[in-house]
Design a protein around this motif. Sequence first.
Motif, short mmCIF file in Angstrom:
data_model
loop_
_atom_site.label_atom_id
_atom_site.label_comp_id
_atom_site.label_asym_id
_atom_site.label_seq_id
_atom_site.Cartn_x
_atom_site.Cartn_y
_atom_site.Cartn_z
N TYR A 102 -1.01 -4.74 -6.02
CA TYR A 102 -1.99 -4.79 -4.94
C TYR A 102 -3.34 -4.26 -5.42
O TYR A 102 -3.43 -3.66 -6.50
N ASP A 103 -4.36 -4.47 -4.60
CA ASP A 103 -5.70 -3.95 -4.85
C ASP A 103 -5.84 -2.63 -4.10
O ASP A 103 -5.71 -2.60 -2.87
N GLU A 104 -6.11 -1.55 -4.83
CA GLU A 104 -6.19 -0.23 -4.20
C GLU A 104 -7.26 -0.17 -3.10
O GLU A 104 -7.14 0.61 -2.16
N GLU A 105 -8.28 -0.99 -3.23
CA GLU A 105 -9.38 -0.94 -2.26
C GLU A 105 -9.08 -1.73 -0.99
O GLU A 105 -9.87 -1.73 -0.05
N GLU A 106 -7.92 -2.40 -0.96
CA GLU A 106 -7.61 -3.24 0.19
C GLU A 106 -6.51 -2.67 1.08
O GLU A 106 -6.23 -3.21 2.15
N ILE A 107 -5.86 -1.60 0.64
CA ILE A 107 -4.81 -0.98 1.45
C ILE A 107 -4.85 0.52 1.25
O ILE A 107 -4.98 1.01 0.13
N SER A 108 -4.75 1.26 2.33
CA SER A 108 -4.88 2.72 2.26
C SER A 108 -3.56 3.38 1.86
O SER A 108 -2.48 2.78 1.98
N SER A 109 -3.65 4.61 1.40
CA SER A 109 -2.47 5.37 1.04
C SER A 109 -1.56 5.57 2.24
O SER A 109 -0.34 5.51 2.13
N SER A 110 -2.16 5.82 3.41
CA SER A 110 -1.36 6.02 4.62
C SER A 110 -0.58 4.76 4.99
O SER A 110 0.58 4.83 5.41
N ASP A 111 -1.21 3.60 4.80
CA ASP A 111 -0.51 2.34 5.06
C ASP A 111 0.63 2.12 4.06
O ASP A 111 1.71 1.65 4.42
N LEU A 112 0.37 2.47 2.80
CA LEU A 112 1.42 2.34 1.79
C LEU A 112 2.62 3.22 2.13
O LEU A 112 3.78 2.78 2.07
N LEU A 113 2.35 4.46 2.51
CA LEU A 113 3.44 5.37 2.88
C LEU A 113 4.19 4.86 4.11
O LEU A 113 5.43 4.95 4.18
N ALA A 114 3.46 4.31 5.07
CA ALA A 114 4.09 3.77 6.28
C ALA A 114 5.00 2.60 5.94
O ALA A 114 6.01 2.37 6.63
N GLN A 115 4.65 1.87 4.88
CA GLN A 115 5.48 0.74 4.46
C GLN A 115 6.66 1.16 3.58
O GLN A 115 7.48 0.33 3.20
N GLY A 116 6.71 2.47 3.25
CA GLY A 116 7.84 2.97 2.47
C GLY A 116 7.56 3.14 0.99
O GLY A 116 8.50 3.25 0.19
N ALA A 117 6.29 3.19 0.60
CA ALA A 117 5.95 3.39 -0.81
C ALA A 117 6.43 4.76 -1.28
O ALA A 117 6.21 5.77 -0.61
N THR A 118 7.08 4.78 -2.41
CA THR A 118 7.54 6.04 -3.00
C THR A 118 6.71 6.44 -4.21
O THR A 118 6.49 7.62 -4.45
N ASN A 119 6.25 5.44 -4.97
CA ASN A 119 5.46 5.70 -6.17
C ASN A 119 4.41 4.62 -6.34
O ASN A 119 4.67 3.44 -6.09
N THR A 120 3.22 5.02 -6.76
CA THR A 120 2.20 4.06 -7.17
C THR A 120 1.76 4.39 -8.59
O THR A 120 1.74 5.57 -8.98
N LEU A 121 1.42 3.36 -9.35
CA LEU A 121 0.86 3.56 -10.69
C LEU A 121 -0.44 2.81 -10.78
O LEU A 121 -0.56 1.69 -10.27
N SER A 122 -1.42 3.45 -11.41
CA SER A 122 -2.78 2.94 -11.42
C SER A 122 -3.25 2.78 -12.86
O SER A 122 -3.78 3.71 -13.46
#
Length: 320
Positions: free
Chosen positions: A179-199
């Motif tokens: 995904y594009d980091e500038e198009e989705i917020s961290s809070s939205d990622l967590l709400a979707q169940g994100a456990t880890n992100t790598l950049s």
Amino acid sequence: MRKKQPWSFKRKLLIVMIVVLLSLGTVIYSLADRYLIEHVEVVVADDTATAGVSTAATTVAAEVNATSDDWSYSSDDIQIQIDQVQTGSGSDQITYFVADVVLKEASSLRSAFADSSFGTNIIEDTSEIASSNNAVFAINGDYYGFREDGVIIRNGTVYRDDPVRDAMALFDDGTMKTYDEEEISSSDLLAQGATNTLSFGPILIQDGNIVSDFSSVKIDSNFGNRSIQNANPRTAIGMIAPNHYVFVVVDGRSEGYSRGMTLAELADVMSDLGATEAYNLDGGGSSTMYFMGRVVNNPLGKNQERGVSDILYIKEGVTS
């Protein structure tokens, strides 16, 4: 009345030298502070306490009744098969390692920081981080500590929130998305169940399609960076299906053993392996694959790891 004597040449020269030395010292300290001196922002709780198993990978395998050899591992929760692949010959030879991993639970795939600390310039070898976290298998991560931006979520905690680039997220349902980091917020990622992100990046495969143009890939402007478009050692992660991952580590910069891969070649390999999502992680001297207490690949053809700031790893005995 006595006349003021004009400054002598030697005195002027001394003052100039002092100013130059002070300026040089300031520059050196600034560089050391940015790239060498450790800055710990958060000390992370030791993950080994959650597993209730011994630190030795072989002992872990025994306790969960797993079977393993130098290239495979099988238990009720984890299946790992590693293959070494060689293509080409002479100066065009490429050597890489493919780990096909099937998990029962997404929580078996985790991340860990060097020295159990989040910050900058905190490094350990991939094998050291893996061993201290009872990992069965591990690869180097995105070397988040070499930069000061990006979205860094690890094991469900947001450590940095400065969106700038294309990234990758792992979710608690066993899926992986680029995904594009500038198009989705961290809070939205967590709400979707994100456990880890790598950049790091770039994205290699998205929604089943190879990203067609790698020529415009931007690299960080940090001191010491190389161009990433040419053939280099590589590390990548891909998803074939939920809880079915493929990890690829490519050796390189070692003539007659492995020249490394271009991004396009790496994308082709991930596609051929069946990945529907795939993402490039930190490479070069960082590229390392660890399995059952040993380093599988040959970093830079020297059998010598380079310290990194983080890893992705697989571990027995972890529950959501």
